[in-house]
Design an enzyme around this catalytic site. Structure first.
Site, PDB file in Angstrom:
ATOM      1  N   ARG A  80       0.797  -1.232   0.000  1.00 37.25           N
ATOM      2  CA  ARG A  80       0.000   0.000   0.000  1.00 37.25           C
ATOM      3  C   ARG A  80       0.825   1.275   0.000  1.00 37.25           C
ATOM      4  O   ARG A  80       0.264   2.358  -0.090  1.00 37.25           O
ATOM      5  CB  ARG A  80      -0.998  -0.040   1.160  1.00 37.25           C
ATOM      6  N   THR A  96       2.153  -5.677   4.205  1.00 35.79           N
ATOM      7  CA  THR A  96       1.482  -5.085   3.044  1.00 35.79           C
ATOM      8  C   THR A  96       1.218  -3.598   3.254  1.00 35.79           C
ATOM      9  O   THR A  96       0.996  -2.866   2.306  1.00 35.79           O
ATOM     10  CB  THR A  96       0.135  -5.783   2.779  1.00 35.79           C
ATOM     11  N   GLU A 118      -4.934 -14.858   9.902  1.00 38.42           N
ATOM     12  CA  GLU A 118      -5.458 -16.169   9.515  1.00 38.42           C
ATOM     13  C   GLU A 118      -4.353 -17.217   9.385  1.00 38.42           C
ATOM     14  O   GLU A 118      -4.621 -18.378   9.094  1.00 38.42           O
ATOM     15  CB  GLU A 118      -6.236 -16.048   8.201  1.00 38.42           C
ATOM     16  N   ASP A 129     -14.312 -11.841  11.149  1.00 39.43           N
ATOM     17  CA  ASP A 129     -13.179 -11.252  10.441  1.00 39.43           C
ATOM     18  C   ASP A 129     -13.261  -9.724  10.510  1.00 39.43           C
ATOM     19  O   ASP A 129     -12.901  -9.025   9.571  1.00 39.43           O
ATOM     20  CB  ASP A 129     -13.150 -11.732   8.979  1.00 39.43           C
ATOM     21  N   TRP A 183      -9.887  -1.454   3.763  1.00 37.08           N
ATOM     22  CA  TRP A 183      -8.666  -0.645   3.922  1.00 37.08           C
ATOM     23  C   TRP A 183      -8.644   0.551   2.975  1.00 37.08           C
ATOM     24  O   TRP A 183      -7.848   1.473   3.174  1.00 37.08           O
ATOM     25  CB  TRP A 183      -7.412  -1.496   3.644  1.00 37.08           C
ATOM     26  N   CYS A 186      -6.307 -24.922  -3.370  1.00 36.51           N
ATOM     27  CA  CYS A 186      -6.177 -24.142  -4.607  1.00 36.51           C
ATOM     28  C   CYS A 186      -6.992 -22.854  -4.606  1.00 36.51           C
ATOM     29  O   CYS A 186      -6.642 -21.887  -5.281  1.00 36.51           O
ATOM     30  CB  CYS A 186      -6.584 -24.976  -5.818  1.00 36.51           C
TER      31      CYS A 186
HETATM   32 CA    CA Z   1      -8.640 -10.525   8.665  1.00 37.00          CA
END
Ligand code: CA
Length: 717
Positions: A135, A179, A197, A318, A406, A610
């Site tokens: 970012r 990130t 996670e 979450d 975000w 996958c």
């Molecule tokens: Ca999260």
């Protein structure tokens, strides 16, 4: 009238005029000196307040129709979305790209200055939940500093792009990545890590901007009590957990919102969700699970805890509280208050006293959220017991899904409004302890639906831009042409800028009316910046990469890569090249060969290993991923040996496709091939899905991520 805001606008306008008549810039810029540097954008949120407000007003509502491209630069990276906010200091503009690379350009002419590739190993692509993204960078004392996907802090000379120092800021033996953009104040770099996670224990750390030495680290959740606590407040936090939460880390990773406040000397940090996702799984018997899903104030010098406000106690959805934190001075009930404003995933807009953390207000910024029933007198949410799906065992259709993730919001002191990229959506959660998606320990079964009817939504699920009045505590306006998936920037010219899947738009800051639009040929997801050089105001944004929500099947991966830094000014005359004619790939699977048992095994293993990268092809035959190829189109489906060479042999390791020998047998690989051939055949025989993107038809806006969306919690972070 909000006279205090108009007064603030007047002061900002005076500052802008002074800067415009004195273009000389200091050799180095301290973001704390921003009032003296109105023409620059030296930090992720422009200044310490993270308001993303530019006091420049050469471009304004009266002349914005004349806005045109001044210059653009092509960017090369593919495989993730471009989430960067451009940083502008001393006439140079710096941006980061997927794979944590950084470019520098002359901000006036677009002349390339340097590019730095930290050479992140390709296999890191599978260590991520949410894309090969970065970012942005930070600037300090002649250096450009940023974090990499493999958890390093890299520092280069801003003029030459030559490396000064780098340090490993994460534990490389764990699934940790960086990130977010570092923030820097008083020579200290503040950075957290991503990936609740992935069995993490979140922390915020400070490093010396001169040497890279770690100065302090603050842990978000308590570790094993038998080993003692690193911080005294963790003993208090441990009383809010049950069971053996430390074995899975507990989560709480602060991966985005970090704000230094020169008024208090504190760093405010937004912490991530708890892990595993259902509170009852990670902490059997309940508890608030401090300090997950919270805003915490840390003393910037010492790293000591000051206060916390938990936005979602006992969090199960979450609900990262990691969205950007914005400070401002507001007049509330006739009193000037220095506040922290926050609009996290849970759909509530918070105004907190910056010195004490006391909530001054908490209000839903989306309709009909169903994880809570209200707030008590201290603005603690009253949780809906039916929504505790880990305890009820029935699952729950959440309303209030990823209400603001975000993509940066912005605050305009002139209007007094906060501009929030808003999602009004729903998602069904069903707990299953130990269930994984790829490498992610979610403990929800993404193939199951809750035992309840899907909730009715007010005017359906949707994505939009809204202006929120933090003093009146209500929505000021809604612009349906805005989106939840793109950052905002606002200016003293009474403007709000935001992109979408293929356009860059400007709206009036006071009433939301659209006043300008330009075709970008690619999606804008990050925030924009405004700066001034030699008396000319510029607007800079980056378009490119993963289209994210609404990108169907192979297009987002296979379509031409129109990633670009785009810079606009009044009467700019540069045109983008005409897009190449894009012919989508066609489905060409071999004849089906899978037995029912093989198909069932293939589906199970595909979902487990996958889906995170290649997308979910069931149940309606569309994939949501664009990081990696849609396997239904793969030529490797034609040969069992070729497929195994990739899946087990690691033939495409350089592209990020590592060998899965540890997780899959040859029979598993063949079952996955059979399942993909089956899925490809289904898709080939189905009517074509809607499609949009560069060179394609203009197409619909992104599909709202609502109750009807594919059964995959994509893009959570
Ligand atoms: Ca999260």
């Amino acid at each position: 009238m909000r006279t205090h805001f108009l007064a603030a606008l007047g002061a900002a306008a005076v500052t802008a005029v002074l800067i415009l008549s004195a273009p000389a810039r200091a050799a180095t810029v301290d973001p704390a000196d921003l009032p003296k540097n109105a023409g620059e954008w030296p930090s992720y949120g422009r200044d310490y307040s993270e308001q993303r407000y530019s006091p420049l007003q050469q471009i304004n509502v009266d002349n914005v129709s004349r806005l045109g491209l001044a210059w653009y630069a092509d960017l090369q990276e593919k495989g993730g979305s471009y989430e960067t906010t451009p940083i502008v200091v001393d006439g140079r503009i710096f941006i980061s790209t997927p794979w944590s690379k950084v470019y520098a350009f002359d901000a006036k002419t677009g002349r390339p200055l340097w590019k730095y590739d930290p050479k992140v190993p390709g296999q890191y692509a599978v260590k991520l939940c949410c894309g090969i993204v970065n970012r942005g960078v930070a600037y300090w004392n002649g250096k450009v500093i940023w974090g990499t996907l493999d958890g390093r802090l890299v520092t280069v000379d801003a003029k030459t792009g030559r490396k000064v120092w780098q340090v490993q800021a994460t534990d490389p033996s764990k699934w940790q990545s960086i990130t977010g953009a570092p923030r820097i104040a008083d020579g200290r770099i503040f950075i957290g890590e991503a990936g609740s996670e992935f069995e993490q224990r979140g922390y915020l750390a400070a490093y010396s901007a001169d040497t890279g030495k770690r100065l302090w680290r603050w842990w978000v959740v308590p570790g094993d009590p038998a080993k003692g606590f690193e911080q005294p407040e963790l003993a208090m936090a441990a009383k809010t957990w049950h069971g053996q939460w430390w074995k899975a880390g507990g989560g709480g990773t602060p991966w985005d919102g970090i704000t230094y406040d020169p008024v208090t000397g504190y760093v405010y940090v937004g912490t991530g969700n708890g892990a595993d996702w259902p509170a009852e799984v990670r902490s059997p018997g309940g508890g608030d699970n401090l300090f997950t899903a919270s805003v915490v104030a840390i003393n910037a010098k010492t790293g000591k805890y000051v206060w916390h406000y938990q936005e979602t106690p006992s969090e199960s959805f979450d609900f990262d509280s990691t969205a950007q934190l914005t400070t401002a001075d507001l007049v509330i009930n006739g009193e000037k208050r220095h506040v922290v404003m926050h609009a996290p995933k849970n759909g509530v807009f918070y105004v907190l006293d910056a010195r004490t953390g006391k909530a001054l207000s908490a209000d839903l910024f989306i309709p009909s959220a169903n994880w809570l029933t209200g707030f008590d007198s201290n603005f603690r949410p009253i949780l809906n017991p039916d929504a505790n799906y880990g305890k009820t065992g029935k699952g729950w259709y959440l309303v209030g899904f990823q209400s603001h993730v975000w993509n940066p919001m912005s605050f305009n002191p002139g209007t007094g409004y906060v501009y929030i990229p808003t999602n009004y959506g729903s998602f069904g959660y069903v707990a299953e302890a130990g269930a994984k998606m790829g490498n992610q320990m979610l403990s929800i079964d993404i193939t199951k639906r809750p035992q309840m009817p899907q909730p009715k939504m007010v005017d359906g699920p949707r994505s939009y831009l809204q202006a929120w009045d933090p003093v009146k505590r209500k929505t000021a306006w809604i612009q349906p042409e805005g989106t939840a998936r793109s950052g905002t920037m606002t200016t003293a010219g009474n403007l709000v800028f935001q992109g979408n899947t293929h356009m860059f738009n400007a709206f009036r800051a006071d009433n939301g009316q659209k006043v300008w639009s330009a075709e970008t040929q690619a999606q804008i997801t990050g925030g924009s910046a405004s700066y001034e050089i030699d008396g000319v105001q510029y607007i800079a944004t980056v378009a490119g990469g993963q289209a994210g929500f609404g990108a169907f099947g192979p297009d987002a991966y296979h379509a031409p890569n129109y990633a670009r830094l785009l810079v606009y000014k009044l009467d700019g005359t540069v045109k983008l090249p005409t897009p190449a004619v894009y012919t989508p790939p066609t489905l060409n699977p071999p004849p089906e060969f899978g037995t029912p048992e093989q198909l069932a095994l293939g589906e199970k293993q595909y979902i487990a290993h996958c889906t995170a990268c290649h997308g979910n092809t069931a149940p309606n035959g569309r994939a949501v991923s664009s990081m990696f190829p849609d396997l239904r189109y793969s030529g490797q489906l034609w040969t069992a040996d070729g497929f195994k060479a990739v899946v087990l042999g690691g033939a495409l390791q350089q592209n990020g496709m590592v060998s899965f020998t540890k997780d899959l047998t040859p029979a598993d690989a063949e079952a996955i091939r059979a399942y993909m051939v089956h899925q490809a055949t289904l898709a080939k025989n189905a009517p074509p899905p809607p499609r949009f993107g560069p060179g394609g038809p203009a197409g619909p806006p992104p599909a709202p991520h609502g109750a009807a969306a594919p059964a995959q919690p994509a893009l959570h972070q």
